[in-house]
Design an enzyme around this catalytic site. Structure first.
Site: not given
Length: 724
Positions: A408, A410, A608
Site C-alpha cells: 500500500d 499511504t 497499515d
C-alpha cells in the site's frame, strides 16, 4: 489436568500457565511433565515467579546429575577394571565384594537420581503416550533388573549363561545412562531457558513500581496495584509504568522500543504515552488508561509468546514420524534381542540384552521432537528484538517462499501524514469558506488525507462547524450537509456518481498536480464543482533503502493503492517499483491479491489501514505496519512494530534463516536415528567385530538433543544487514 483460563482480566494477578514446547495444546497452572512426550513443561510467558520455578527444576536435575555422577564413577571403574591388563589378574577385580559394591552404588543412581526419568517412562506406558522416556526406562530397567536378579538369585539363570562361574552384570550401563540422560536434561533446560530471553528483555521494560498521586503526597506502589483511572507521576529518567494520557506537565519521551527512532517525542497535556517508554528531562502526571494485559507492551509479549508456541506446518512431518517411531524402535529392539539370541556368539543372552538396550537408548526421539519448536522459539524471539512480531509459526514458514510483495502507498511507503499544499477554487467560491467546509466534513473521517485537510484549516485559523448527515463511502469519498448546504469530497468518479457534472476543467488541473506526485481531491458544494484540494504525503526516508533490500532478496514489488494513477505512477517511478496498480478499492485489492496467487505467485501484502485488512487476510502472508490500525495488525501474520518497510526485509531474512535452521535440525535428527539404530543393533559386528555399548548409546542420544538445541540457538546471533 487443571484447566486454565487463557485470558486474564486487566489488572488481575498474573496467571501462570505451563505448556509443552512440543505439544502447545497441553496447558496447566502448575509445573510438571507433558503427558504426551514427558518433557518438562515450561512457562507460556516468562515471569519472575515462574523463573524461580524454572531454576528449581534445573537445580534439582543438576543436583541429581552430580550426585549420580559421583556414585557412578566407582561403578564404572570397577566394571572396566577387568579390561585393564595391570588390574585384570587382581582377585578383587571380579570378586563378590566388587560386584556387590557396584550393586549398592547403582541403586541410588537408578532409583533416586534417575527417578524423574523412570517416572516419566512409567506414566508414558500407563497413559499409552509412548515417548523418549519409554525407551530410556525400558533400557535402564532392563540392564538394572537383569543385573540385580543376577546378584540376588543367580540360580534363576541357566548354567550356560555363566562366564567364569558368574552371571554378567551391567550396573555400569544402567548408572552411566542415567547420568548421561540427566546431563542432557540439564543442558536442555539451560538452553531452553535462553530461548525466552527476548520475552524476558521485553518484560524488563516495564518498571516494577509506579508513583501514584495521592492527596497526602505521591506513593510508590507495585505496578500490579495500579488501577485504570489512577493518576501517576513520571519524573525525569523514569520508565512510563502503563499506557495512559498526559493530564499535567510536559516532557519528551524516548519511544525507540516501539518505533525504533532514537529521537525523543514531545509530550504534553492530552498526548498518549506508552508503558515501558523512557521519560526525558521533564516531569508529567498521567492518567492510567490501559493496565495489566491491556498495555501495548503486554500485548507484544503475549503475541511473541503465542508465536513461539505455535506450530509450523513443517512440524507435521516430525509429528508423523514421531507417531510411529517409538513402536518401530520397540519392534527393532525385540528383533535385535531375538536375532542375537538365535545367531549371536556366546554368551548369547548377554549379547542380546546389551544390544537391545543400546537400541532402546540411542533411538530416543528427543532430537526429532525438538528440531522445529526450538528453532521457532529462538527465531520468533530474535525477530521481536528487531521489532518484527510474528503472529504464528505458519506465517514465518510461508514468508520464506514469498515471491511478490504487494505494498500500500499511504502509511507504508509514505509517512502517512500528508500535508495540504494547494487550495484551488472554481465557480467563484471563497477560498476560506471552501476550506472550512471541506475541513468540517473531513473531521469525521479517519483517512490520513482527511487529517491533512483539517490540519491545513487549523493552520489558517479556521474552525470547523457542525455537520449533518455525514456519510463515508469506502474508496470513494465523504459527504454531508453544513447549514443546509450539501458538501461532497472525493475522487472525480465519486462526485460523478453523486450527479455532479462540469468537472472537466478541474480534472485537467488535477492531472498536472498528480504528475507532480500530489493527490487531488475534488470538492462540490450545493451540487456544483467548487475546487480541488491537493495533498502530498512525503515518502519515508527509509523507504528507498527498504526497496533496495527487498530487490536484493529477489522480491518483486508492486504498489496497489486507491490513489490516482498519475500520482501513484509518479511515486512508483521515484522509488523504482516493479509495477503499480492505482485507483483500486479495498475489494479490488483483495481481487488483485487473489489473481497473483492464482498465477502461482506467493504473495505477501504490507499495509497499515482498515482498508488493507481484507487484502492482508487474503495474502499468503499479511504484514502490518505497527504504526497503523489495530484491525490491520489483527489481520496480519507479521507486524512491524517500527512502522518501517525495512522490517519486511528483516522478516524475510528471519524466515529464511529459521526455516533453514529447522531443516538442518530435522536432517540431523533423522540421520542420527537412521545411522544410530542399526549400529546399536550390531550391524558392524559381523564385519568389524564392533558393538555399541549402552553407555555410548546414552552419550550419543544426549549429545544429539544438545546439538539440535545448540544449532537453534545460533539464530540468536542472526544478522539482518543487507548482504547484497
Amino acid at each position: 489436568m487443571t484447566p486454565v483460563i487463557a485470558q486474564q482480566e486487566s489488572g488481575s494477578p498474573h496467571t501462570v500457565v505451563y505448556t509443552c514446547p512440543m505439544h502447545p495444546e497441553i496447558q496447566q497452572d502448575h509445573p510438571g511433565n507433558c503427558p504426551k512426550c514427558g518433557m518438562t513443561l515450561e512457562l507460556k510467558t516468562p515471569a519472575a515467579p515462574a523463573d524461580q520455578i524454572e531454576h528449581a527444576e534445573s537445580d534439582d536435575m543438576t543436583r541429581r546429575m552430580w550426585i549420580g555422577a559421583v556414585l557412578t564413577i566407582p561403578v564404572f571403574l570397577l566394571a572396566m577394571a577387568p579390561m585393564i591388563p595391570a588390574l585384570a589378574r587382581q582377585p578383587w577385580v571380579d570378586g563378590h565384594l566388587a560386584r556387590w559394591l557396584q550393586f549398592a552404588l547403582t541403586i541410588p543412581v537408578v532409583c533416586w537420581a534417575g527417578w524423574p526419568l523412570l517416572y516419566r517412562g512409567w506414566r508414558s506406558v500407563v497413559t499409552w503416550n509412548l515417548n523418549m522416556f519409554t525407551l530410556i526406562t525400558l533400557g535402564v530397567g532392563a540392564a538394572f533388573l537383569f543385573s540385580a536378579v543376577a546378584m540376588i538369585a543367580p540360580d534363576a539363570f541357566p548354567h550356560g549363561l555363566r562366564h567364569a562361574g558368574k552371571i554378567g552384570i551391567y550396573f555400569e550401563a544402567a548408572s552411566v545412562i542415567v547420568v548421561l540422560v540427566l546431563l542432557g536434561q540439564v543442558l536442555e533446560l539451560q538452553a531452553r531457558s535462553r530461548t525466552g530471553s527476548a520475552i524476558k528483555a521485553l518484560l524488563n521494560l516495564a518498571p516494577p513500581t509506579a508513583r501514584q498521586v495521592a492527596p497526602g503526597g505521591d506513593q510508590v506502589v507495585p505496578l500490579e496495584q495500579v488501577k485504570k483511572g489512577d493518576w501517576l507521576r513520571v519524573v525525569p529518567g523514569d520508565q512510563v509504568p502503563v499506557d495512559g494520557v498526559v493530564v499535567e506537565g510536559h516532557s519528551s519521551v524516548e519511544e525507540s522500543m516501539l518505533t525504533g527512532e532514537p529521537l525523543p517525542v514531545e509530550k504534553g497535556v492530552g498526548d498518549k504515552v506508552t508503558g515501558g517508554t523512557v521519560n526525558g528531562p521533564g516531569s508529567f502526571v498521567m492518567r492510567a488508561e490501559r493496565i495489566g494485559s491491556d498495555t501495548v507492551l503486554a500485548q507484544i509479549v503475549h503475541m511473541v509468546a503465542e508465536a513461539q508456541r505455535s506450530r509450523a506446518p513443517i512440524q507435521g512431518l516430525a509429528d508423523r514420524v514421531a507417531g510411529i517411531f517409538v513402536p518401530a524402535v520397540l519392534a527393532a529392539a525385540v528383533l535385535t534381542f531375538g536375532l542375537w539370541l538365535w545367531l549371536g556368539p556366546e554368551p548369547r543372552l548377554a549379547h542380546a540384552i546389551v544390544n537391545a538396550v543400546a537400541v532402546l537408548i540411542i533411538a530416543c526421539p528427543c532430537a526429532l521432537g525438538l528440531a522445529t519448536p526450538m528453532s521457532i522459539m529462538v527465531g520468533v524471539g530474535r525477530g521481536a528484538q528487531e521489532g518484527v512480531l510474528v503472529k504464528n509459526a505458519e506465517a514465518l514458514e510461508r514468508l520464506e517462499k514469498v515471491t511478490v510483495l504487494v505494498i500500500d502507498k499511504t502509511g507504508t511507503l509514505t509517512e502517512g501524514k500528508p500535508k495540504l499544499l494547494d487550495i484551488l477554487t472554481s465557480n467563484g467560491f471563497d477560498a476560506k469558506e471552501f476550506l472550512q467546509f471541506a475541513a468540517s466534513i473531513e473531521q469525521n473521517s479517519e483517512h490520513p488525507l482527511a487529517a491533512a485537510i483539517v490540519l491545513g484549516a487549523q493552520e489558517q485559523g479556521l474552525s470547523t462547524v457542525a455537520v449533518k448527515d455525514f456519510r463515508s463511502v469506502t474508496g470513494g469519498g465523504v459527504l454531508g450537509s453544513i447549514a443546509g448546504r450539501a458538501v461532497i469530497i472525493g475522487k472525480a468518479d465519486f462526485l460523478k456518481r453523486e450527479h455532479i457534472s462540469g468537472l472537466e476543467a478541474l480534472e485537467a488541473t488535477a492531472g498536472t498536480l498528480q504528475e507532480a506526485g500530489k493527490t487531488a481531491m475534488f470538492v462540490a458544494i450545493d451540487g456544483k464543482p467548487a475546487g480541488i484540494l491537493a495533498v502530498a504525503d512525503p515518502i519515508k526516508s527509509t523507504t528507498p533503502e527498504a526497496i533496495r533490500d527487498l530487490h536484493a532478496l529477489g522480491i518483486r514489488l508492486i504498489m496497489v493503492t486507491g490513489d490516482n494513477r498519475r500520482t501513484a505512477e509518479a511515486v512508483a517511478k521515484q522509488l523504482g517499483l516493479d509495477a503499480v496498480e492505482a485507483e483500486i478499492e479495498p475489494a479490488g485489492k483483495v481481487a488483485y491479491v487473489k489473481k497473483l496467487r492464482a498465477d502461482g505467485q506467493r504473495v505477501a501484502m504490507a499495509g497499515d489501514g482498515i482498508n488493507d485488512a481484507p487484502a492482508l487476510s487474503e495474502a499468503d502472508v499479511g504484514i502490518a505496519m505497527g504504526t497503523g490500525t489495530d484491525v490491520a495488525m489483527q489481520s496480519a501474520g507479521i507486524t512491524l512494530m517500527r512502522g518501517d518497510l525495512r522490517g519486511v526485509a528483516k522478516a524475510i531474512r528471519l524466515s529464511r534463516a529459521t526455516m533453514s535452521n529447522i531443516r538442518q535440525n530435522l536432517v540431523f535428527a533423522f540421520l542420527y536415528n537412521v545411522v544410530g539404530i542399526p549400529v546399536a543393533a550390531g550391524l558392524l559386528y559381523p564385519f568389524f567385530g564392533l558393538l555399541l555399548s549402552p553407555m555410548l548409546a546414552g552419550a550419543a542420544m544426549s549429545l544429539s538433543s544438545v546439538s539440535v538445541i545448540g544449532n537453534a540457538l545460533r539464530l540468536r546471533h542472526l544478522r539482518f544487514a543487507n548482504r547484497a
